[in-house]
Design an enzyme around this catalytic site. Structure first.
Site, short mmCIF file in Angstrom:
data_model
loop_
_atom_site.label_atom_id
_atom_site.label_comp_id
_atom_site.label_asym_id
_atom_site.label_seq_id
_atom_site.Cartn_x
_atom_site.Cartn_y
_atom_site.Cartn_z
N SER A 114 1.18 5.46 10.11
CA SER A 114 0.28 5.90 8.99
C SER A 114 -0.04 7.28 9.24
O SER A 114 0.59 8.32 9.49
CB SER A 114 -0.81 4.89 8.89
OG SER A 114 -1.48 5.09 7.80
N ASP A 278 -0.98 11.02 3.51
CA ASP A 278 -0.70 10.93 5.03
C ASP A 278 0.39 10.92 5.58
O ASP A 278 1.67 11.14 4.84
CB ASP A 278 -1.88 9.65 5.32
CG ASP A 278 -1.01 8.36 4.80
OD1 ASP A 278 -0.49 8.50 3.90
OD2 ASP A 278 -1.46 7.38 5.68
N ASP A 280 2.96 8.21 6.22
CA ASP A 280 3.57 7.75 5.35
C ASP A 280 3.40 7.39 3.92
O ASP A 280 3.98 6.82 3.14
CB ASP A 280 3.67 6.13 5.82
CG ASP A 280 2.08 5.47 5.77
OD1 ASP A 280 1.14 6.14 5.70
OD2 ASP A 280 2.24 4.38 5.59
N ARG A 283 -1.90 7.05 1.57
CA ARG A 283 -3.21 7.56 1.46
C ARG A 283 -3.31 8.90 0.58
O ARG A 283 -2.30 9.53 0.44
CB ARG A 283 -3.88 7.97 2.88
CG ARG A 283 -4.10 6.81 3.70
CD ARG A 283 -4.69 6.98 5.04
NE ARG A 283 -5.01 5.74 5.74
CZ ARG A 283 -5.87 5.38 6.38
NH1 ARG A 283 -6.68 6.60 6.80
NH2 ARG A 283 -6.02 4.67 7.19
C1 G16 Z 1 -4.38 0.63 6.91
C2 G16 Z 1 -4.63 -0.51 5.72
C3 G16 Z 1 -6.02 -0.13 4.94
C4 G16 Z 1 -7.22 -0.04 5.79
C5 G16 Z 1 -7.05 1.30 6.90
C6 G16 Z 1 -7.99 1.48 7.79
O1 G16 Z 1 -4.24 2.06 6.38
O2 G16 Z 1 -3.55 -0.51 5.09
O3 G16 Z 1 -5.85 -1.33 4.27
O4 G16 Z 1 -8.12 0.00 5.02
O5 G16 Z 1 -5.75 0.77 7.62
O6 G16 Z 1 -8.16 -0.08 8.49
P1 G16 Z 1 -8.96 -0.05 9.80
O7 G16 Z 1 -10.54 0.50 9.09
O8 G16 Z 1 -8.99 -1.34 10.09
O9 G16 Z 1 -8.86 1.08 10.75
P2 G16 Z 1 -2.98 2.76 6.77
O10 G16 Z 1 -2.93 3.73 5.74
O11 G16 Z 1 -3.57 3.16 8.25
O12 G16 Z 1 -1.81 2.10 6.81
#
Ligand code: G16
Length: 544
Positions: A114, A278, A280, A283
């Protein structure tokens, strides 16, 4: 199938998927058998792969190409009939979700960490999405994790590397490998949701935008959709070539890391809309001219105006947000007369609501917005939605957000991250807070009375599954709120996230600086948890 080779292996500790898949340092994935064990665990734990279609691709970060070749050889040995792999090994997370759904695949393996940094010293990640195209729910990730703990062997075929640079079909063992255009299915889907003709006219009329792909996977998607199909001039997409190390940058679309974009949108002669996505591509950050749209306000604004876009013209069934996301969307949902669901952090928790048709739009404070068009959050989709709203209403980005505030009140909101904190200290902080919860209701802090305090627990309204300990929340009588949780996506130490918000209904007070408007509550949040004392940090690492 004489060319199938079985390799003996032993389990690795800690192959437990976090908030979104298994994320570790590249060097961890480079250990012999590490990736293979996890991939074999997927094939062992999730039935139905043999004879089926698998989608495969990633965000192009370092180790993507190596991992794809390995996974192709393992998929062939595990009986997969056909793999659809993005050209150059690229598929954005929403793009993969789209292809899984459009082609009726058994599932997809997406390689991404990500927004985390890439390169040989950066992070890598792998996640499995089943046939609905969404992140695997916990019963599947738990089964994969359990399998990694007992694995004794994996299978692969010996075969030459597949040339990923050319679209077309070849074979690995008896399995077909189809290298597909990563953008085609996705772009076609976007044309069904948004009024491309109106957006083209807006751009022809002189409206300018800037999209920062941050040298990540959305570069080719944005070039094709924004420049080729919507007619934005060349140069609208900046940092549009995917690089294995994201050009040394941090592919996280926020005010700190998307500095090229921020400089343009806050500089002279700024365009009318700025956006970034972002690593991938799931975001997004939206900016108006000299105006930052918080992810929570973005979701609420889309909710209020959803019917302006053709794909949502018949109305939305409901909305969903993760618990720490601001309550702005709750207000917008009330205004629209639709339900608002509150889920734990993690896109996977939206899946059942979207599948059941209970929610149409959903989003998170962590720069994620999406809808039932796929089962992942979707960065470029959000940008197109905003463009469609500007085109349909004739209003600027800022005007659209100010309209939200005027109609629903403004919810001042900030997230303070303390990254790389000692894990023991962070866990102690959370445990100490949890122990205080039963006594907090009725107490006063910084002039505010606590209405309720708990550790968020969730029961899925569709399938009844439960998730406990999803974040400590302290709700005050005036609607203000402080939430604490530890991140599930970091790879070094612990990251403490503190989410702070308060509603402001008086329009005369809608122009304050967010940190100033929340200063009192920020102090309360620190005092209640003893952040400085326990972590030794006087300041957060990142403020969004
Ligand atoms: C991932 C999850 C999201 C989450 C984010 C932050 O996003 O898919 O649902 O809100 O991580 O998570 P944390 O607060 O546990 O770090 P991504 O874009 O990193 O895949």
């Amino acid at each position: 199938m004489s060319d199938i080779r079985t390799v003996a292996t032993t389990p690795f500790e800690g192959q437990k998927p976090g908030t979104s898949g298994l994320r570790k340092k590249v060097t961890v994935f480079q250990q012999p058998h590490y990736l293979e064990n996890f991939v074999q665990a997927i094939f062992d734990a999730v039935p139905g792969g043999a004879g089926a279609t698998l989608v495969l691709g990633g965000d192009g970060r370092f180790y993507n190409r190596v991992a794809i070749q390995t996974i192709l050889r393992m998929a062939a040995a595990n009986g997969v009939a056909r793999v659809l792999v993005g050209r150059d090994g690229l598929l954005s997370t929403p793009g993969a979700s789209c292809v899984i759904r459009a082609r009726g695949a058994w599932g997809g393996i997406i390689l991404s960490a990500s927004h985390n940094q890439g390169g040989p010293d950066g992070d890598f990640g792998i996640k499995f999405n089943p046939s609905n195209g969404g992140p695997a729910p916990e019963r599947i990730t738990d089964a994969i994790h359990a399998r990694t703990g007992e694995i004794t062997e994996y299978r692969l075929v010996d075969a030459p590397e597949v040339d990923l640079s050319v679209e077309g079909t070849s074979r690995v063992g008896s399995m077909a490998v189809e290298v597909i255009n990563p953008v085609a299915d996705y772009a076609a889907l976007m044309e069904t949701l948004f009024d491309f003709e109106a957006i083209r006219a807006l751009i022809r009329g002189g409206f300018r935008l800037c999209f920062d792909a941050m040298h990540a996977v959305n570069g080719p998607y944005a070039h094709e959709i924004l420049e080729n199909r919507l007619g934005a001039p060349a140069g609208t997409v900046i940092n549009g070539t995917p690089l294995e190390d994201f050009g040394g940058g941090h592919p996280d679309p926020n005010l700190v890391h998307a500095h090229d974009l921020v400089a343009r949108l806050f500089g002279d002669d700024a365009p009318g809309l700025g956006a970034a996505s972002d690593g991938d591509g799931d975001r997004n950050m939206i900016l108006g001219r000299r105006f930052y749209v918080t992810p929570s306000d973005s979701l609420a604004t889309l909710t209020l105006n959803a019917t302006q876009a053709p794909g949502y013209a018949r109305g939305i069934a409901g909305v969903a947000r993760s618990m720490p996301t601001s309550q702005a969307v709750d207000r917008a949902a009330r205004a629209m007369g639709v339900p608002c669901f509150e889920t734990p952090t993690g896109w996977k928790f939206f899946g059942t609501l979207l599948d059941a048709g209970k929610a149409t739009l959903c989003g998170e404070e962590s720069f994620g917005t999406g809808s039932d068009h796929v089962r992942e959050k979707d960065g470029l989709w959000a940008v197109l939605f905003w463009l469609n709203l500007v085109a349909a209403t004739g209003r600027s980005v800022e005007d659209l957000v100010r309209d939200l505030w005027a109609r629903c009140g403004r919810v001042y909101y900030t997230r303070h991250d303390y990254e790389g904190v000692d894990t023991g200290a962070a866990e102690d902080l959370m445990e100490t807070l949890r122990a205080r919860l039963p006594d907090l209701a009725g107490t006063t802090h910084g002039g505010r009375v606590v209405r309720m305090a708990d550790d968020f627990a969730y029961t899925d309204p569709v399938d009844g599954s439960t998730a406990a300990r999803q974040g400590v929340r302290i709700l005050f009588e005036d609607g203000a709120r402080v939430v604490y949780r530890l991140s599930g996506t970091g790879t070094e130490g612990a990251t403490l996230r503190v989410y702070i918000e308060r509603p402001e209904d008086d329009p005369a007070r809608h122009d304050q600086d967010t940190q100033a408007a929340l200063a009192n509550l920020i102090r309360v949040a620190d005092d209640l948890a003893g952040i400085q004392a326990r972590t030794g940090r006087g300041e957060p690492t990142v403020i969004t």
